[in-house]
Design a protein around this motif. Sequence first.
Motif, PDB file in Angstrom:
ATOM      1  N   LEU A   1       0.589  -1.079   0.089  1.00  0.00           N
ATOM      2  CA  LEU A   1      -0.161  -0.179   0.171  1.00  0.00           C
ATOM      3  C   LEU A   1       0.997   1.196   0.025  1.00  0.00           C
ATOM      4  N   PRO A   2       0.640   2.204  -0.727  1.00  0.00           N
ATOM      5  CA  PRO A   2       1.196   3.601  -0.676  1.00  0.00           C
ATOM      6  C   PRO A   2       0.828   4.370  -0.009  1.00  0.00           C
ATOM      7  N   TRP A   3       1.493   5.001   0.106  1.00  0.00           N
ATOM      8  CA  TRP A   3       0.708   6.707   1.126  1.00  0.00           C
ATOM      9  C   TRP A   3      -0.243   6.591   1.850  1.00  0.00           C
ATOM     10  N   HIS A   4      -0.894   6.931   2.721  1.00  0.00           N
ATOM     11  CA  HIS A   4      -2.496   7.185   3.118  1.00  0.00           C
ATOM     12  C   HIS A   4      -3.045   6.541   2.134  1.00  0.00           C
ATOM     13  N   TRP A   5      -3.311   5.445   1.485  1.00  0.00           N
ATOM     14  CA  TRP A   5      -3.871   4.731   0.915  1.00  0.00           C
ATOM     15  C   TRP A   5      -4.111   3.311   2.486  1.00  0.00           C
ATOM     16  N   HIS A   6      -5.213   2.927   2.382  1.00  0.00           N
ATOM     17  CA  HIS A   6      -5.150   1.617   3.350  1.00  0.00           C
ATOM     18  C   HIS A   6      -6.787   0.753   2.779  1.00  0.00           C
ATOM     19  N   ILE A   7      -6.690  -0.621   3.321  1.00  0.00           N
ATOM     20  CA  ILE A   7      -7.487  -1.800   3.002  1.00  0.00           C
ATOM     21  C   ILE A   7      -8.439  -1.923   3.789  1.00  0.00           C
ATOM     22  N   GLU A   8      -8.411  -1.060   5.628  1.00  0.00           N
ATOM     23  CA  GLU A   8      -9.872  -1.159   6.548  1.00  0.00           C
ATOM     24  C   GLU A   8     -10.827   0.005   6.236  1.00  0.00           C
ATOM     25  N   LYS A   9     -12.207  -0.749   5.857  1.00  0.00           N
ATOM     26  CA  LYS A   9     -13.445  -0.082   5.623  1.00  0.00           C
ATOM     27  C   LYS A   9     -13.705   1.097   6.618  1.00  0.00           C
ATOM     28  N   PRO A  10     -13.642   2.072   6.660  1.00  0.00           N
ATOM     29  CA  PRO A  10     -14.700   3.170   8.157  1.00  0.00           C
ATOM     30  C   PRO A  10     -15.419   2.663   8.022  1.00  0.00           C
ATOM     31  N   ASP A  11     -16.268   2.735   9.273  1.00  0.00           N
ATOM     32  CA  ASP A  11     -17.098   2.059  10.749  1.00  0.00           C
ATOM     33  C   ASP A  11     -18.216   3.577   9.423  1.00  0.00           C
ATOM     34  N   ASP A  12     -19.599   2.741   9.167  1.00  0.00           N
ATOM     35  CA  ASP A  12     -21.079   3.486   8.115  1.00  0.00           C
ATOM     36  C   ASP A  12     -21.193   4.586   9.483  1.00  0.00           C
ATOM     37  N   SER A  13     -21.047   4.298  10.588  1.00  0.00           N
ATOM     38  CA  SER A  13     -21.228   5.231  11.783  1.00  0.00           C
ATOM     39  C   SER A  13     -20.587   6.905  11.604  1.00  0.00           C
ATOM     40  N   LEU A  14     -19.796   6.809  10.886  1.00  0.00           N
ATOM     41  CA  LEU A  14     -18.833   8.316  11.117  1.00  0.00           C
ATOM     42  C   LEU A  14     -18.872   8.703   9.973  1.00  0.00           C
ATOM     43  N   LYS A  15     -19.492  10.136   9.725  1.00  0.00           N
ATOM     44  CA  LYS A  15     -20.202  11.025   8.809  1.00  0.00           C
ATOM     45  C   LYS A  15     -19.218  11.558   8.385  1.00  0.00           C
ATOM     46  N   ASP A  16     -17.333  11.410   8.702  1.00  0.00           N
ATOM     47  CA  ASP A  16     -16.666  12.278   7.991  1.00  0.00           C
ATOM     48  C   ASP A  16     -15.375  11.684   8.433  1.00  0.00           C
ATOM     49  N   PRO A  17     -15.291  10.360   8.288  1.00  0.00           N
ATOM     50  CA  PRO A  17     -14.466   9.392   8.160  1.00  0.00           C
ATOM     51  C   PRO A  17     -12.767  10.106   8.241  1.00  0.00           C
ATOM     52  N   VAL A  18     -11.696   9.950   8.692  1.00  0.00           N
ATOM     53  CA  VAL A  18     -10.579  10.581   8.598  1.00  0.00           C
ATOM     54  C   VAL A  18      -9.692   9.509   9.132  1.00  0.00           C
ATOM     55  N   TRP A  19      -8.503   8.656   8.593  1.00  0.00           N
ATOM     56  CA  TRP A  19      -7.478   8.087   8.938  1.00  0.00           C
ATOM     57  C   TRP A  19      -6.610   8.573  10.430  1.00  0.00           C
TER      58      TRP A  19
END
Length: 205
Positions: A53-71
Amino acid sequence: MADENTQVAPVAGAEENATQENKGFTYYFSDPDSVNAEMHHVVITLPYELPELPWHWHIEKPDDSLKDPVWDLKVNGWVENSKDGQAAILQEATQKIEELDKKSAELDKKSAELDKKNAALDQANDKFDQAMKAMQQSQQVQTQQSLALTQGLQKVAEGQEQANKVMASMQQILVGMQADQAKTATPTSDTKPAENTNKQENGGN
């Protein structure tokens, strides 16, 4: 260019996030420091799987309860984007509390082991003190016995010395008595002429 934030890891798990439409591989891009809100959470679908994975790339999906998810790099997971970062702070604080609880449990365990060792050490010290007291009492008794024996031997020696003096005195008395008896048994000059006269008379007859 990858840096310390780059995730170098197999991305086989991304296959689970593949969409049913194109059977591609879904990844999630997040730049929480970007002024562009669209860069906080971007879904990217590729027809192939990335080896790393490059920088800032992720495979985990953010939780649907988050309105504005950030890593969030501190918690290594998705958090709700906020100006004051309360969600990230709360999650980080929760992790720290869990770590502190774990360390506290370890300290309690070590403290219990230390208390057990101290109790065993105290017990050993008590036994040592008892042994020392018993030895001191034994030495005191031996000293008293030695003193009594010395005094007894001294009295015996004094008695022997007195007996020797008495024996010497008795010997002197006996010697004196023997001398007196010898003087009494020796004939005198008056007795001898009488015996000679009797002999002359007997001879004349």
